[in-house]
Write a protein that holds these residues in place. Structure first.
Motif, PDB file in Angstrom:
ATOM      1  N   GLN A 170     -13.560 108.255 -19.177  1.00  0.00           N
ATOM      2  CA  GLN A 170     -14.269 107.268 -19.986  1.00  0.00           C
ATOM      3  C   GLN A 170     -13.642 105.875 -19.917  1.00  0.00           C
ATOM      4  N   GLU A 193     -18.771  99.000 -19.298  1.00  0.00           N
ATOM      5  CA  GLU A 193     -20.216  99.158 -19.148  1.00  0.00           C
ATOM      6  C   GLU A 193     -20.947  98.816 -20.443  1.00  0.00           C
ATOM      7  N   ASP A 249     -17.926 104.291  -8.627  1.00  0.00           N
ATOM      8  CA  ASP A 249     -18.694 105.261  -9.413  1.00  0.00           C
ATOM      9  C   ASP A 249     -19.575 104.580 -10.456  1.00  0.00           C
ATOM     10  N   HIS A 250     -19.011 103.566 -11.118  1.00  0.00           N
ATOM     11  CA  HIS A 250     -19.694 102.927 -12.244  1.00  0.00           C
ATOM     12  C   HIS A 250     -20.372 101.611 -11.867  1.00  0.00           C
ATOM     13  N   VAL A 273     -16.534 111.911 -11.280  1.00  0.00           N
ATOM     14  CA  VAL A 273     -17.866 111.619 -10.754  1.00  0.00           C
ATOM     15  C   VAL A 273     -18.015 112.095  -9.313  1.00  0.00           C
ATOM     16  N   ALA A 276     -26.997 109.119 -13.815  1.00  0.00           N
ATOM     17  CA  ALA A 276     -26.370 108.455 -14.958  1.00  0.00           C
ATOM     18  C   ALA A 276     -26.222 109.415 -16.124  1.00  0.00           C
ATOM     19  N   SER A 333     -16.119 103.070 -19.556  1.00  0.00           N
ATOM     20  CA  SER A 333     -17.303 103.080 -20.424  1.00  0.00           C
ATOM     21  C   SER A 333     -17.334 101.849 -21.329  1.00  0.00           C
ATOM     22  N   ARG A 388     -23.358 111.771 -15.477  1.00  0.00           N
ATOM     23  CA  ARG A 388     -22.070 111.112 -15.686  1.00  0.00           C
ATOM     24  C   ARG A 388     -21.734 111.062 -17.168  1.00  0.00           C
TER      25      ARG A 388
END
Length: 310
Positions: A193, A199, A215-216, A45, A10, A196, A13
């Protein structure tokens, strides 16, 4: 239970995303025994956390990656501001249109992807997507800024979002849907991003590639083949949509396929070719991260250097 390895991944990333925005290389290892990659941001990633480390371990050659929207990648090569060994694009025609013949005369297609909608179920749009409401109704009802797309002037994922909106407008009779979605969506200028905000809870959903959701570790709504830009049989349908970037480059909808080349004037061309050979030979590194490697891939375009076998 998430251990030290998970926290390390993490953290890495986060570093990748941050340096992508600053335009700095990810490696900065300071060794001549290295390979420098300039890649489409959607592979940040998978390359930084998986392919790059595996390549380093097998060969002892340091991996240095930098990630941006593919349009920006091509512009950096064209104007000489970046001098990578290997260039990777998320749109095969984009690389050929922009880099042939001055910077390359061959490339190899090595993986495919698909477009869908990444979301967080804790938001109203995300909950509706989870419940099975039509995705175009959900996006049409979303408030300004709840939907994110990558900047269509900077990378193929962005203009594929516009293509998606155009195809949906035509198919479902949604007058003005394309332009309304483009205007209402937040345009993320740094592709790595894009998720992001989801998240962090600042965005409800984003038009994204499947591998980015993997990936996320965020939910991903699959779209029908006619809209996901992942099915070659629908290439003619995809091509009905178009978008012209602010640089005047006209894009047409097409299946999402990645291609790569070694720059003609690369400082370490042989090492770049070695990296591409490794990439082609280790298909599971890509498939495990949500990318596709069907029977038609890898596929050569032009005369590949000896030693690179698709």
């Amino acid at each position: 239970m998430r251990g030290d390895d998970d926290r390390s991944t993490a953290s890495r990333r986060a570093v990748v995303a941050a340096i992508g925005g600053l335009g700095l290389g990810a490696g900065c290892l300071g060794s001549d025994d290295r390979v420098q990659i300039l890649s489409a941001g959607s592979l940040a990633v998978v390359l930084e956390d998986h392919v790059g480390p595996a390549f380093e371990e097998e060969t002892g050659i340091a991996y240095e990656g930098e990630y941006h929207g593919a349009n920006a990648v091509m512009r950096m090569v064209e104007d000489g501001s970046k001098h990578p060994d290997v260039v990777i694009s998320a749109d095969v025609e984009l690389l050929r249109d922009r880099l042939y013949p001055d910077h390359a005369d061959w490339d190899v297609e090595f993986a495919a992807n698909e477009v869908g909608i990444a979301y967080t179920p804790e938001t109203e749009p995300g909950a509706r997507l989870e419940d099975g409401d039509p995705w175009y109704d959900v996006l049409e009802d979303a408030d300004e800024g709840e939907l994110a797309i990558s900047d269509p002037d900077l990378d193929p994922l962005g203009y594929r979002a516009v293509h998606l909106f155009e195809l949906a407008e035509r198919e479902y009779g949604l007058d003005g849907f394309r332009d309304a979605m483009v205007e209402r969506a937040y345009h993320e200028p740094n592709e790595p991003q894009l998720l992001s905000g989801i998240e962090a809870g600042n965005r409800a959903c984003a038009v994204a590639y499947r591998n980015m959701a993997v990936d996320h570790d965020v939910p991903f709504l699959e779209l029908p083949d006619a809209y996901n830009f992942g099915t070659p049989e629908y290439a003619d349908r995809y091509a009905e949509a178009s978008y012209t970037t602010d640089e005047g480059y006209e894009t047409k909808g097409s299946p999402t396929v990645y291609n790569a080349t070694v720059r003609r004037d690369a400082d370490r061309a042989e090492v770049g070719q070695q990296f591409l050979s490794f990439l082609l030979e280790n298909r599971t590194l890509l498939e495990e991260q949500g990318l596709r490697r069907g029977e038609s891939l890898p596929r050569a375009h032009g005369e590949l250097p000896e030693g690179i076998e698709p």
